[in-house]
Motif scaffolding. Sequence first.
Motif, mmCIF file in Angstrom:
data_model
loop_
_atom_site.group_PDB
_atom_site.id
_atom_site.type_symbol
_atom_site.label_atom_id
_atom_site.label_comp_id
_atom_site.label_asym_id
_atom_site.label_seq_id
_atom_site.Cartn_x
_atom_site.Cartn_y
_atom_site.Cartn_z
ATOM 1 N N MET A 1 2.173 5.321 12.096
ATOM 2 C CA MET A 1 2.631 3.573 11.142
ATOM 3 C C MET A 1 3.078 2.440 11.556
ATOM 4 N N LYS A 2 2.616 1.220 10.393
ATOM 5 C CA LYS A 2 3.334 0.121 11.360
ATOM 6 C C LYS A 2 4.282 -0.615 9.563
ATOM 7 N N VAL A 3 4.726 -1.626 9.914
ATOM 8 C CA VAL A 3 5.428 -2.440 8.926
ATOM 9 C C VAL A 3 4.747 -3.691 9.349
ATOM 10 N N LEU A 4 3.874 -4.362 8.411
ATOM 11 C CA LEU A 4 3.602 -5.321 7.986
ATOM 12 C C LEU A 4 5.006 -6.227 7.328
ATOM 13 N N VAL A 5 5.109 -7.506 7.858
ATOM 14 C CA VAL A 5 6.044 -8.597 7.187
ATOM 15 C C VAL A 5 5.249 -9.815 6.963
ATOM 16 N N PHE A 6 5.480 -9.486 6.060
ATOM 17 C CA PHE A 6 3.880 -10.580 4.772
ATOM 18 C C PHE A 6 5.014 -11.951 4.696
ATOM 19 N N CYS A 127 -3.131 0.851 7.121
ATOM 20 C CA CYS A 127 -3.815 2.041 6.427
ATOM 21 C C CYS A 127 -2.774 2.803 5.067
ATOM 22 N N PRO A 128 -3.491 3.682 4.660
ATOM 23 C CA PRO A 128 -2.229 4.005 3.785
ATOM 24 C C PRO A 128 -1.582 4.982 4.430
ATOM 25 N N GLY A 129 0.528 5.167 3.480
ATOM 26 C CA GLY A 129 1.177 5.297 4.641
ATOM 27 C C GLY A 129 2.299 4.160 5.466
ATOM 28 N N ASP A 130 1.309 2.768 5.391
ATOM 29 C CA ASP A 130 1.455 1.718 6.332
ATOM 30 C C ASP A 130 2.635 0.618 5.135
ATOM 31 N N TRP A 131 3.613 0.351 6.085
ATOM 32 C CA TRP A 131 4.498 -0.384 5.075
ATOM 33 C C TRP A 131 4.202 -2.251 4.982
ATOM 34 N N VAL A 132 4.297 -3.014 4.027
ATOM 35 C CA VAL A 132 4.240 -4.440 3.202
ATOM 36 C C VAL A 132 6.085 -4.617 3.501
ATOM 37 N N LEU A 153 -0.716 1.111 0.058
ATOM 38 C CA LEU A 153 0.541 0.896 0.599
ATOM 39 C C LEU A 153 1.977 1.032 0.497
ATOM 40 N N ARG A 154 2.529 1.390 1.699
ATOM 41 C CA ARG A 154 4.199 1.585 0.497
ATOM 42 C C ARG A 154 4.709 0.094 0.372
ATOM 43 N N VAL A 155 5.594 -0.403 -0.335
ATOM 44 C CA VAL A 155 6.325 -1.634 -0.175
ATOM 45 C C VAL A 155 7.733 -1.375 -0.102
ATOM 46 N N GLU A 172 8.988 -2.076 -10.386
ATOM 47 C CA GLU A 172 8.705 -0.391 -10.446
ATOM 48 C C GLU A 172 7.800 -0.332 -9.525
ATOM 49 N N ALA A 173 6.796 -1.105 -8.821
ATOM 50 C CA ALA A 173 6.295 -0.217 -8.283
ATOM 51 C C ALA A 173 6.861 -0.469 -6.568
ATOM 52 N N VAL A 174 7.694 -0.758 -6.138
ATOM 53 C CA VAL A 174 8.233 -1.037 -5.180
ATOM 54 C C VAL A 174 9.205 -0.245 -4.797
ATOM 55 N N ASP A 175 8.370 0.567 -3.542
ATOM 56 C CA ASP A 175 8.950 1.704 -3.183
ATOM 57 C C ASP A 175 10.609 1.576 -2.637
#
Length: 307
Positions: A1-6, A127-132, A153-155, A172-175
């Motif tokens: 799993m990774k986190v992408l900081v946008f 990939c699904p399961g990665d976080w943004v 993706l998880r946010v 409401e879409a934010v995890d």
Amino acid sequence: MKVLVFGSLNIDHVYQVPHFLRPGETLPSAAYSRNAGGKGLNQAIALAKAGMDTAFAGAIGQDGLFLRQLLADSGVDTTRLQVLDKPTGHAIIQVEEAGGGNAILLYGGANRCIDREMAAASLAGLCPGDWVLLQNEISCGREILLLAKEQGLRVALNPSPASPELAAWPLEAVDLLLLNEVEGCDLTGSTQPRAILEGLRKRCPHTAVVLTLGAEGAYWQAAHGTCHHQPAIPVTAVDTTAAGDTFTGYFLTAWLRSGDAAHALRAAAHAAALAVTRPGAGASIPKAEEVAAFMQQHSEGCTAADQ
Ligand code: ADP
């Protein structure tokens, strides 16, 4: 799993002045420093220092190449960071010699040039399961959130700085929502922490929330679930810049690894407490070993005090 900081990257130009500029005035400045800034950059550095596999997406101009180097030196993957023919986002910061108050002029520059196409290209390969992890300092943030969710993706969202546009974001879409009291008040209209949490539970019941309260610590509210308070770790604060960014990076890393929110809050509170004892932003963010040693030292102190 990774986190992408946008997110954002800024060059902070800091000038020491006897008083803030008045209209029409030319004022000599006694001291100048150029610092790296931007919530995106600070949070990416905090995640990487905490030990998370971290990537960064965003935009700079040629004048901001040292920011890319800083991220890379901190262990962040910068392959999604674009270099545009625009000035890097920057801030002109006047700091008053007496009192240390500041006045800030902010220019978004390349941070505000992110469009839907760039957003989609930057999310490719996750990939699904990665976080943004998003903040509110770049253009197209709402679209990035929606694209990320479409992609499975998880946010995590830090809705900072507070702005009227955030009202149209699909919270409401934010995890996971990580916010301070000012941002909580802006989103819910409430000023008390418990009322902010209740307002967020109504507005986005599936979203886990971390509400930070400066020296008063932080609250965790699980999606549909329980609340937990983490006191701040008592320290002598010299500069609270990047306290929230440090907290965010350390909380997310520890929570994603352990699934234990109470443990993650403790780690984040220790990391942020260390950060406020040091001047600066990115440079004040502690390394994982320092945080582990501080937690150990603090828990031994607590145990000794309990006996
Ligand atoms: P932000 O920088 O986003 O406004 P806060 O000011 O709420 O965030 O601070 C985030 C966290 O940093 C707090 O929950 C707390 O753990 C820690 N912190 C902030 N200020 C202090 C302080 N003066 N002493 C100890 N810890 C602090």
